[in-house]
Design an enzyme around this catalytic site. Structure first.
Site, PDB file in Angstrom:
ATOM      1  N   ASP A  27      -5.264   0.299  11.310  1.00  0.00           N
ATOM      2  CA  ASP A  27      -5.960   1.592  11.234  1.00  0.00           C
ATOM      3  C   ASP A  27      -5.878   2.364  12.550  1.00  0.00           C
ATOM      4  OD1 ASP A  27      -6.984   1.093   8.531  1.00  0.00           O
ATOM      5  OD2 ASP A  27      -8.329  -0.344   9.495  1.00  0.00           O
ATOM      6  N   HIS A  63      -2.084   4.343   5.516  1.00  0.00           N
ATOM      7  CA  HIS A  63      -1.521   5.174   6.581  1.00  0.00           C
ATOM      8  C   HIS A  63      -1.740   6.644   6.234  1.00  0.00           C
ATOM      9  CE1 HIS A  63       1.446   1.785   7.920  1.00  0.00           C
ATOM     10  NE2 HIS A  63       0.181   1.415   7.908  1.00  0.00           N
TER      11      HIS A  63
END
Length: 464
Positions: A27, A63
């Site tokens: 992340d 993503h």
């Protein structure tokens, strides 16, 4: 010449090739960096073609990319998908849920108002399938008597069971969907998983799993399972190819390559905080396997580790030594929207851990750092862990949760900086505090800084 340009043209390596790697716990902004690098090669350097290659993970990835004020969280598709001239390849090392993938393609077209995908999308016929049956087995582990940290921390996307099939030597691959005896192959798979789950006191056909965006789906009996696969076979067939020659041709040319890794080295089962780890190879060497040896990862010129500059985030059950006090963590979580792209789970927030970062860069082959979230800074300053103590002794990082559970962090504090990035547009003109911070982290991790980001939009970026 900038550090970025130098990194892309190292002597003895393949020019204009770059791996984008999560340097800590995921992340960190890998999708955003991949998207910006794609734009850099196509629009700033004038290349007509580029390859964005994904080699690990599956629907557990998240993503985020944006364009014209709109954004989307990609899970299985590479982050170059919005660029004409880009070929996005989902490689052999991935585990792909085909129904979720089709939903993701549909959402991209809807969000960005597209009739067709701007980029070319190719799926390696050797990529492994991750099906509802794999998600059901993972759910059975969670619901069962086992109380292990690893099983309870799983994302529910069936990633580990799909990779386990490879180890057991009976994986299902994308090409199996199109074989003349495909029904026999998938019936055998269903029966195997049904037997395993029955052995844990549950019935596969009555189990409910989560599909794309958390939508609940009942697996049903063998006929429903086969009919469900039959309904998507022709929809996904145009994307599935033998990509060996395509990868080889482009690698031998001057076409830029971006290798977009999934997850992060802190989640790699060899180097991460075991057992709360992922099942795929999160390091650069996984690229060699996924490309069938066409590309030796040692030949990749730039190896970017992406980090959140002033803190770390973690989703799961792992306990790391630098967890932040909840008052500051709560403020930061809301300011930076720290919730899992895939699971939606609130992320745990921790201070930056240089002991881990140096270790992960070393074992993961990282040579450069990308500093994201540089705008997340408060008047209290930035605390960074610079050492560990255990039993009164200075100790190193080890990839073992039991070992880390009673490690105490040693901190160094850095002065805060003003959020002045838009005012300058030039890294050399940023404040002394920013330079001191970036130089310290880079030196201690034996890397060079190449980029920083200071906001959510595509071009809130400075090249170093």
């Amino acid at each position: 010449m900038t550090n970025l340009e130098k990194s892309l043209n190292k002597k003895g390596r393949r020019a204009n090739s770059v791996a984008v790697i999560g340097a800590l716990f995921g992340d960190e902004g890998k999708g955003r960096i991949t998207d910006e690098l794609t734009d850099y090669f196509l629009n700033k350097k004038g290349f007509k073609k580029i390859v964005v290659y994904r080699d690990n993970g599956g629907a557990n990835a998240g993503h985020t990319i944006s364009m014209n004020g709109k954004k989307i969280g990609l899970h299985q598709i590479g982050s170059g998908i919005l660029h004409k001239g880009c070929t996005v390849i989902l490689g052999k090392g991935m585990v792909i849920h085909p129904s979720d993938l089709l939903e993701e393609i549909k959402e991209i077209k809807t969000v960005f108002e597209l009739k067709e995908l701007p980029a070319e999308l190719l799926i390696d016929e050797m990529a492994v399938l991750s099906l509802d049956t794999h998600r059901a087995l993972e759910s059975a582990f969670k619901q069962g008597k086992s109380n292990t940290l690893g099983s309870h921390a799983a994302t529910g996307r069936g990633i580990s069971p799909a990779y386990a099939d490879v180890v057991y030597r009976f994986p299902l691959r994308m090409r199996d969907l199109f074989k003349s005896n495909w029904k026999e192959i998938f019936i055998d798979h269903y029966d195997r998983y049904s037997d395993w789950i029955r052995g844990m006191g549950m019935d596969l056909d009555s189990m409910v799993i989560q599909r794309y965006k958390g939508k609940e789906y009942k697996i049903g009996n063998i006929n429903q399972f086969i009919n469900d696969l039959d309904s998507i076979r022709e929809l996904i067939r145009p994307y599935v190819k033998d990509v060996y020659d395509t990868v080889s041709k482009h690698w031998k040319s001057d076409t830029p390559f971006i290798f977009e890794k999934s997850q992060a080295i802190g989640l790699d089962m060899r180097w991460g905080v075991y057992p709360d780890v992922s099942a795929s190879n999160c390091c650069i060497d996984g690229i060699t396997y996924s490309t069938g040896g066409i590309i030796n990862a040692k030949d990749i010129s730039a190896r970017y580790g992406v980090i959140k500059s002033t803190y770390m985030s973690s989703v799961g059950k792992r306990k790391i030594p630098t967890f932040m006090e909840e008052e500051l963590a709560s403020t930061l979580r809301e300011d930076a929207h720290e919730y899992g792209t895939t699971t939606g789970r609130p992320r745990d927030i921790a201070y930056m851990d240089l002991v881990m970062l140096e270790y992960f860069c070393r074992v993961g082959g990282i040579e450069e750092l990308v500093f994201t979230h540089m705008d997340i800074v408060y008047d209290v300053g930035v605390k960074v862990c610079v050492g560990y103590k255990k039993g009164g002794k200075v100790v190193p990082y080890r990839p073992d949760q039991e070992y880390l559970s009673d490690v105490r962090a040693i901190y160094k504090k850095f002065k805060p900086w003003k959020r002045e990035f838009n005012s300058f547009g030039d890294y050399s003109k940023l404040s002394k505090e920013i330079h001191t911070f970036i130089n310290y982290l880079s030196k201690k991790s034996n890397t060079k800084p190449v980029m920083l980001t200071y906001g959510p939009d595509r071009h809130d970026t400075l090249v170093i």
